[in-house]
Each structure stands twice: as C-alpha cells, then as structure tokens.
Write a protein that holds these residues in place. Structure first.
Motif, PDB file in Angstrom:
ATOM      1  N   TYR A 229      30.561 114.854 -23.011  1.00  0.00           N
ATOM      2  CA  TYR A 229      31.316 115.846 -22.240  1.00  0.00           C
ATOM      3  C   TYR A 229      32.341 115.227 -21.276  1.00  0.00           C
ATOM      4  O   TYR A 229      33.036 115.957 -20.581  1.00  0.00           O
ATOM      5  CB  TYR A 229      30.353 116.744 -21.465  1.00  0.00           C
ATOM      6  CG  TYR A 229      29.501 117.604 -22.377  1.00  0.00           C
ATOM      7  CD1 TYR A 229      30.068 118.613 -23.138  1.00  0.00           C
ATOM      8  CD2 TYR A 229      28.129 117.389 -22.481  1.00  0.00           C
ATOM      9  CE1 TYR A 229      29.286 119.410 -23.982  1.00  0.00           C
ATOM     10  CE2 TYR A 229      27.340 118.167 -23.316  1.00  0.00           C
ATOM     11  CZ  TYR A 229      27.920 119.175 -24.062  1.00  0.00           C
ATOM     12  OH  TYR A 229      27.149 119.955 -24.893  1.00  0.00           O
ATOM     13  N   GLY A 230      32.424 113.909 -21.235  1.00  0.00           N
ATOM     14  CA  GLY A 230      33.466 113.261 -20.442  1.00  0.00           C
ATOM     15  C   GLY A 230      33.252 113.319 -18.946  1.00  0.00           C
ATOM     16  O   GLY A 230      34.062 113.911 -18.225  1.00  0.00           O
ATOM     17  N   PHE A 231      32.213 112.669 -18.455  1.00  0.00           N
ATOM     18  CA  PHE A 231      31.976 112.644 -17.014  1.00  0.00           C
ATOM     19  C   PHE A 231      31.052 111.495 -16.647  1.00  0.00           C
ATOM     20  O   PHE A 231      30.388 110.901 -17.498  1.00  0.00           O
ATOM     21  CB  PHE A 231      31.376 113.973 -16.529  1.00  0.00           C
ATOM     22  CG  PHE A 231      29.935 114.205 -16.944  1.00  0.00           C
ATOM     23  CD1 PHE A 231      28.894 113.814 -16.119  1.00  0.00           C
ATOM     24  CD2 PHE A 231      29.633 114.817 -18.155  1.00  0.00           C
ATOM     25  CE1 PHE A 231      27.567 114.027 -16.484  1.00  0.00           C
ATOM     26  CE2 PHE A 231      28.311 115.031 -18.531  1.00  0.00           C
ATOM     27  CZ  PHE A 231      27.278 114.639 -17.695  1.00  0.00           C
ATOM     28  N   ILE A 232      31.011 111.200 -15.353  1.00  0.00           N
ATOM     29  CA  ILE A 232      29.951 110.385 -14.768  1.00  0.00           C
ATOM     30  C   ILE A 232      29.443 111.169 -13.557  1.00  0.00           C
ATOM     31  O   ILE A 232      30.148 112.041 -13.036  1.00  0.00           O
ATOM     32  CB  ILE A 232      30.415 108.963 -14.369  1.00  0.00           C
ATOM     33  CG1 ILE A 232      31.602 109.004 -13.405  1.00  0.00           C
ATOM     34  CG2 ILE A 232      30.758 108.153 -15.600  1.00  0.00           C
ATOM     35  CD1 ILE A 232      31.237 108.902 -11.971  1.00  0.00           C
ATOM     36  N   SER A 233      28.230 110.868 -13.116  1.00  0.00           N
ATOM     37  CA  SER A 233      27.671 111.645 -12.011  1.00  0.00           C
ATOM     38  C   SER A 233      26.672 110.828 -11.215  1.00  0.00           C
ATOM     39  O   SER A 233      26.196 109.783 -11.653  1.00  0.00           O
ATOM     40  CB  SER A 233      27.011 112.927 -12.538  1.00  0.00           C
ATOM     41  OG  SER A 233      25.819 112.626 -13.259  1.00  0.00           O
ATOM     42  N   VAL A 282      33.382 123.518 -24.577  1.00  0.00           N
ATOM     43  CA  VAL A 282      32.316 123.701 -25.564  1.00  0.00           C
ATOM     44  C   VAL A 282      32.822 124.647 -26.645  1.00  0.00           C
ATOM     45  O   VAL A 282      33.103 125.818 -26.368  1.00  0.00           O
ATOM     46  CB  VAL A 282      31.040 124.268 -24.917  1.00  0.00           C
ATOM     47  CG1 VAL A 282      29.953 124.466 -25.977  1.00  0.00           C
ATOM     48  CG2 VAL A 282      30.542 123.356 -23.807  1.00  0.00           C
ATOM     49  N   GLU A 283      33.000 124.109 -27.847  1.00  0.00           N
ATOM     50  CA  GLU A 283      33.491 124.900 -28.978  1.00  0.00           C
ATOM     51  C   GLU A 283      34.776 125.634 -28.615  1.00  0.00           C
ATOM     52  O   GLU A 283      34.941 126.828 -28.885  1.00  0.00           O
ATOM     53  CB  GLU A 283      32.416 125.883 -29.455  1.00  0.00           C
ATOM     54  CG  GLU A 283      31.176 125.193 -29.996  1.00  0.00           C
ATOM     55  CD  GLU A 283      30.116 126.172 -30.459  1.00  0.00           C
ATOM     56  OE1 GLU A 283      30.304 127.393 -30.204  1.00  0.00           O
ATOM     57  OE2 GLU A 283      29.130 125.753 -31.069  1.00  0.00           O
ATOM     58  N   ALA A 292      25.896 123.837 -20.779  1.00  0.00           N
ATOM     59  CA  ALA A 292      26.102 123.056 -22.000  1.00  0.00           C
ATOM     60  C   ALA A 292      24.765 122.561 -22.546  1.00  0.00           C
ATOM     61  O   ALA A 292      23.735 122.592 -21.863  1.00  0.00           O
ATOM     62  CB  ALA A 292      27.030 121.882 -21.717  1.00  0.00           C
ATOM     63  N   ASP A 293      24.801 122.106 -23.773  1.00  0.00           N
ATOM     64  CA  ASP A 293      23.609 121.571 -24.432  1.00  0.00           C
ATOM     65  C   ASP A 293      23.397 120.134 -23.949  1.00  0.00           C
ATOM     66  O   ASP A 293      23.969 119.195 -24.483  1.00  0.00           O
ATOM     67  CB  ASP A 293      23.800 121.615 -25.950  1.00  0.00           C
ATOM     68  CG  ASP A 293      22.593 121.071 -26.698  1.00  0.00           C
ATOM     69  OD1 ASP A 293      21.485 121.061 -26.113  1.00  0.00           O
ATOM     70  OD2 ASP A 293      22.757 120.656 -27.864  1.00  0.00           O
ATOM     71  N   LEU A 294      22.553 119.974 -22.929  1.00  0.00           N
ATOM     72  CA  LEU A 294      22.344 118.679 -22.298  1.00  0.00           C
ATOM     73  C   LEU A 294      21.012 118.061 -22.723  1.00  0.00           C
ATOM     74  O   LEU A 294      20.044 118.777 -23.002  1.00  0.00           O
ATOM     75  CB  LEU A 294      22.372 118.824 -20.772  1.00  0.00           C
ATOM     76  CG  LEU A 294      23.678 119.343 -20.159  1.00  0.00           C
ATOM     77  CD1 LEU A 294      23.507 119.567 -18.661  1.00  0.00           C
ATOM     78  CD2 LEU A 294      24.827 118.386 -20.431  1.00  0.00           C
ATOM     79  N   GLN A 295      20.983 116.723 -22.712  1.00  0.00           N
ATOM     80  CA  GLN A 295      19.753 116.016 -23.052  1.00  0.00           C
ATOM     81  C   GLN A 295      18.704 116.140 -21.952  1.00  0.00           C
ATOM     82  O   GLN A 295      17.502 116.130 -22.223  1.00  0.00           O
ATOM     83  CB  GLN A 295      20.066 114.525 -23.290  1.00  0.00           C
ATOM     84  CG  GLN A 295      21.022 114.258 -24.433  1.00  0.00           C
ATOM     85  CD  GLN A 295      20.423 114.582 -25.776  1.00  0.00           C
ATOM     86  OE1 GLN A 295      19.262 114.273 -26.041  1.00  0.00           O
ATOM     87  NE2 GLN A 295      21.189 115.227 -26.638  1.00  0.00           N
TER      88      GLN A 295
END
Length: 359
Positions: A229-233, A282-283, A292-295
């Motif tokens: 998804y293009g991020f860091i946190s 997302v889509e 979103a569909d996160l791990q």
C-alpha cells in the motif's frame, strides 16, 4: 528566487486574496512563539528576546532534536541587507554557548522548568550527549530585497547555515491566515553546512536527502502491508512516532527491519498523518488504510493521538521480501523510527544492492 505564492477563493466566483503586512513584528513573534511548528515541526522553543553579551536581543532562539540551536530573526516588512550582518553577529555569540549557558538561558526564560526534562517530553527521544555542535540562522520576513537574497545565496554556497522564510499574511473577514515559503530548501542549506562543519563535530556530513527508517515488523505493522500500500509507520507512543516528522516530501528513505536488514528504498510522497486519516488505493478507489486487507490489525488506540499509529506515504523505488533483506557488517542501525542517514558506507552499499541510478 522563492516560488511566488498565490491564493484564490473559489466560492460563487474566483477571487484572488491579496496579501498584506502583518500589523506588528511583535504579533508575528507572538504567533511563532505560541506554535514554533509554524516554522518547523521539529523545533522546540528555548526563549524569545534572548539578551546577548553585546547588548542586542535575539528575537527567538530554538533547538532541534539533535541539540543544535536555531536563531530566528523577525522582520515584518522588506528586509534590509543589514539584517544578514545582524544575524551573523548573533551567530558569533551563539556558537560560543556551552551546555551550562544553554541550560541557564532556558531556565531564565522558562521558570520552574528543566531543559533536559522538557526536551525529552517534547521530542520523545533521549537528551543529546552534546549541545550546540551546530547552529542554524533563519531570517523571517514578508519579502527580501535583491541584495539580501544574493548575500544569503552566496553565504550558503560556502556552508553558512542561513536561510530566509517568507510569511504572507492575509485576512478574509474575521479570519486571519499565514502562508509560508522558503528562499532555499532547508535540507540543501543543512547539507552544505554539514559538509563544512563535519570536521569540527566529528560527524559524517549529511547529503540533504537520505533518511534511515526503522520499521518494526510485528504485531502492530507488517512490512508486506507497507510494500503493498506504499507507506511506512510507527506508533505505540510519541517516542516512536515523533521522528517521522523529519520526513518531508521528496526525501529518500531506506527502510530497515531491526535485527533483519534493509528491505526497501523509496521517496516520501506526503507528510506524516494519524493512521485514521491515511487513505490508500484499493481496486481503483480511495479507502481508509484501516479498511484495507491488512496482514495485521493497525487500529489499536486509533483515537489516542499519543499512542496511535502514524503513517507516511512512500513511493517505493524498490522493495524486497523480509527473507531477502540486505545487511552487512558495519551498516548503520538506530533505535529511532527515522533519522538522517550519514553513514556513507551504508549509503554506497545500498545504492549498489538496490541498483539505484545516481546522477
């Protein structure tokens, strides 16, 4: 030349809003002292109207997270070139301040408070081992005359850490606004100054663009989500999330999973925001990251500004799965979520491993 700023109101018709000078220099000083993040969110106020040894007064003195001092000189209207000489004169005094001097100045301007404690509370990081190894100079004004601009550009060429910040003031009914822009990119000024002063401080110079990011891959965030998804946190406390404020659009980051290695390089696209305000594609549709569909679940303490996760959007140049992480003996690692990457060995090896084209 700084980029010209224009503002238009677009309600029933398009109408340009015209700037004017703020009423008094004192009002501008009050605004900045009340919230110094207007100049830079990574600054802490030391005090205002600081008396120097030669009877002059520094408008505002601040400190950054590395313990370096920042002299801020305010001019409400067009700045005469003499203000540059005045600011350099202040710098000649500031550079001589030692640990005891700075502690005393802070205590005098903030009765009942201790700099060490306030620093840790403000920056959410450890108090530095040394103070005032470097300093910065910022001239704040509505505009510069051409000779002042030429002088500042000349000085920065030789590593003098001076810059100008323009505040445009305008009113719309009962509302008042300030807009700002820099004469020179602050990172460029710091990079040039760093290359000159590295011998004095013993620190490696900073190139003005590269940052290290420590990404804790685990129950609070997942590296594969960051890639997708293009991020860091960072989160679970301001100590962890606060350093993400260093990351500005255009900065290059190298993401490292602690005790694993470097897994990605990318360009910062937007400044840090709380996770509940962060959206991803997302889509073909923008949706909150939390939907979103996160791990892993990232919604813990989502409404708590101190404990929630904070997110920075990144345009990844190249990423690797965790099991292919890059690590060599001697590479840089740090406990902060983000910091300037000065280690030349690390940069050179990562450029080679990630096959980056350097101009």
């Amino acid at each position: 030349m700084p980029i010209e700023l224009g503002v238009w109101k677009i309600n029933e018709k398009v109408e340009k809003i015209h700037f004017s000078s703020i009423e008094t220099e004192r009002k501008l000083e009050d605004v900045i002292a009340d919230d110094i993040s207007i100049i830079d969110p990574s600054l802490m106020l030391i005090g205002r109207q600081i008396s120097t040894a030669f009877g002059k007064f520094i408008d505002i003195l601040a400190m950054n997270a590395e313990g370096n001092l920042v002299v801020i000189e305010l001019k409400r209207n067009k700045t005469p070139r003499e203000v540059v000489a005045q600011t350099l004169d202040y710098a000649s005094w500031v550079q001589q301040l030692d640990y005891t001097d700075i502690i005393r100045i802070y205590s005098d301007k903030n009765p009942g408070k201790q700099l060490e404690q306030e620093f840790v509370d403000h920056f959410k990081t450890d108090f530095p081992d040394a103070l005032n190894e470097l300093h910065e100079l910022i001239i704040v004004s509505a505009e510069l005359d051409p000779s002042t601009e030429r002088i500042i550009n000349y000085l920065t060429t030789f590593g003098v850490p001076v810059n100008a910040l323009f505040f445009h003031y305008f009113k719309d009914g009962d509302n008042e606004y300030l807009a700002r822009n820099w004469l020179i990119d602050p990172n460029q000024v710091e990079a040039k100054a760093s290359s000159v002063t590295s011998k004095k401080t013993g620190k490696a110079p900073w190139n003005g663009k590269d940052y290290y990011v420590s990404l804790g891959d685990g129950i609070h965030r997942n590296w594969e989500d960051c890639r997708r998804y293009g991020f860091i946190s960072a989160g679970q406390g301001r100590w962890y999330s606060n350093t993400l404020n260093l990351l500005k659009p255009g900065a290059r980051i190298f993401a490292c999973i602690p005790k694993v290695g470097y897994v990605g390089v990318g360009i910062v696209a937007d400044e840090v925001v709380p996770i509940k305000d962060f959206q991803v594609l997302v889509e073909g549709e923008n949706k909150p990251l939390l939907e979103a569909d996160l791990q892993v679940s990232m919604d813990k303490d989502v409404d708590d500004p101190d404990l929630c996760e904070y997110v920075v959007r990144v345009d990844w140049i190249k990423t690797l799965p965790k099991h292919e992480a890059i690590w060599e003996k001697g590479m840089f690692a740090n406990q902060n979520s983000a910091c300037k990457l000065r280690n030349q060995f690390t940069i050179e090896r990562l450029i080679e491993h990630f096959q980056l084209d350097e101009e």
